[in-house]
Enzyme design. Structure first.
Site, PDB file in Angstrom:
ATOM      1  N   GLY A  72       0.786  -1.237   0.000  1.00  0.00           N
ATOM      2  CA  GLY A  72       0.000   0.000   0.000  1.00  0.00           C
ATOM      3  C   GLY A  72       0.810   1.274   0.000  1.00  0.00           C
ATOM      4  CB  CYS A 131      -1.862   5.350  -7.608  1.00  0.00           C
ATOM      5  SG  CYS A 131      -0.130   5.104  -7.177  1.00  0.00           S
ATOM      6  N   GLY A 218       6.903 -12.329  -9.296  1.00  0.00           N
ATOM      7  CA  GLY A 218       7.781 -13.494  -9.208  1.00  0.00           C
ATOM      8  C   GLY A 218       7.896 -14.212 -10.541  1.00  0.00           C
TER       9      GLY A 218
END
Length: 303
Positions: A72, A131, A218
């Site tokens: 966040g 965002c 990942g």
């Protein structure tokens, strides 16, 4: 040894390796492990106008070949970054650094980017348009051509340094967003930001992450990232920085062949703090193996 130097928007990098924002702090934390001047550069922790504590915990969930995070945008705010974090970094890093900028309104992006633009050590402004727009019901700026254009256009008008738009993969057509930010004046694009993912605890039958969903990163996302880098590199005329699941020197070569001028390394740094250094050290061997004399020359060289 092959030539590893590349040129990123007028600044020469010793190599194309850039630790990604959110995985490398403000740099000096990793300087305790090795000399970070071996890096091409790095993108420091996403910075906003005001300090942010971030999302409630737990924020991390393990996955097969990856992880989900919902931190966040936790950061001390741009004023403190300039007053405290950048001076610490300057003591251990003598190259230009990439500033990652977040925000929740056009005004916030412009405010933060304008202040960081004045800092001598900042070489590029990486604008995270993933965002949520607080004035539009929380819809991410980067999920629409209009929202992406609006942010990049406003930032570009307020700064002098190169502007790189960091794109979200959670869209129907990433090339449309890339073209929109190019039209808005972006000097480059970086992609991909994390995919949206979720895990459920079988014992509690509740989401593992307090935020329910978070960013999946990942090795598992690498093929998706390569595909999107390839698509965007062939859709725009501005440089592309590739990222998403990169964990080896071979991955770097693959990203560059797909069209990336430089390559960011993200989640791998959280698993192994030496990951970026090790990739740089291994690049000459991989270049020799595949008969590559210069990395600059292979950019977009896939057939």
């Amino acid at each position: 040894m092959g030539e590893m130097r590349v040129n990123l928007l007028g600044i020469e990098l010793d190599n194309p390796i850039i630790p990604a924002s959110g995985t490398f702090g403000y740099g000096y934390e990793f300087a305790e492990f090795y000399d970070i001047n071996c890096l091409g550069t790095f993108s420091f922790k996403g910075t906003t106008k005001e300090p942010r504590f971030g999302n409630p915990t737990p924020r991390i969930a393990e996955c097969y070949s990856g992880m989900i995070n919902a931190v966040g945008l936790q950061n001390p705010g741009v004023d403190k970054v300039i007053a405290e974090e950048l001076p610490k970094l300057k003591k251990c890093f003598n190259k230009k650094v990439m500033a990652n900028v977040g925000g929740f309104s056009v005004e916030e992006y412009v405010h933060t980017a304008s202040l960081l633009d004045k800092e001598e050590q900042v070489g590029w402004l990486e604008i995270n348009i993933s965002c949520p727009n607080v004035h539009d019901g929380g819809v991410n700026f980067g999920s629409s051509e209009k929202g992406a254009y609006e942010i990049i256009n406003a930032v570009k008008k307020s700064v002098n340094k190169p502007v790189i738009a960091k794109l979200s993969p959670n869209v129907t057509d990433i090339t449309a967003i890339a073209k929109a930010v190019e039209d808005a004046g972006a000097d480059g694009v970086s992609l991909i930001n994390t995919l949206l993912g979720m895990r459920i605890d079988l014992r509690t039958r509740k989401p593992i992450i307090a935020n329910k969903m978070g960013g999946f990163s990942g090795p598992a996302i690498f093929p998706v990232a390569v595909r999107m880098v390839y698509q965007v590199a062939n859709a725009v005329k501005i440089p592309v920085i590739g990222m998403g699941g990169v964990s080896s020197a071979e991955d770097v070569i693959e990203m560059m062949l797909a069209g990336a001028t430089a390559v960011e390394v993200g989640a791998a740094n959280l698993i192994n703090p030496y990951a970026s250094r090790d990739i740089i050290n291994d690049l000459p061997n991989v270049m020799k193996k595949y008969k590559i004399n210069s990395l600059q020359e292979i950019i977009g060289g896939t057939k």
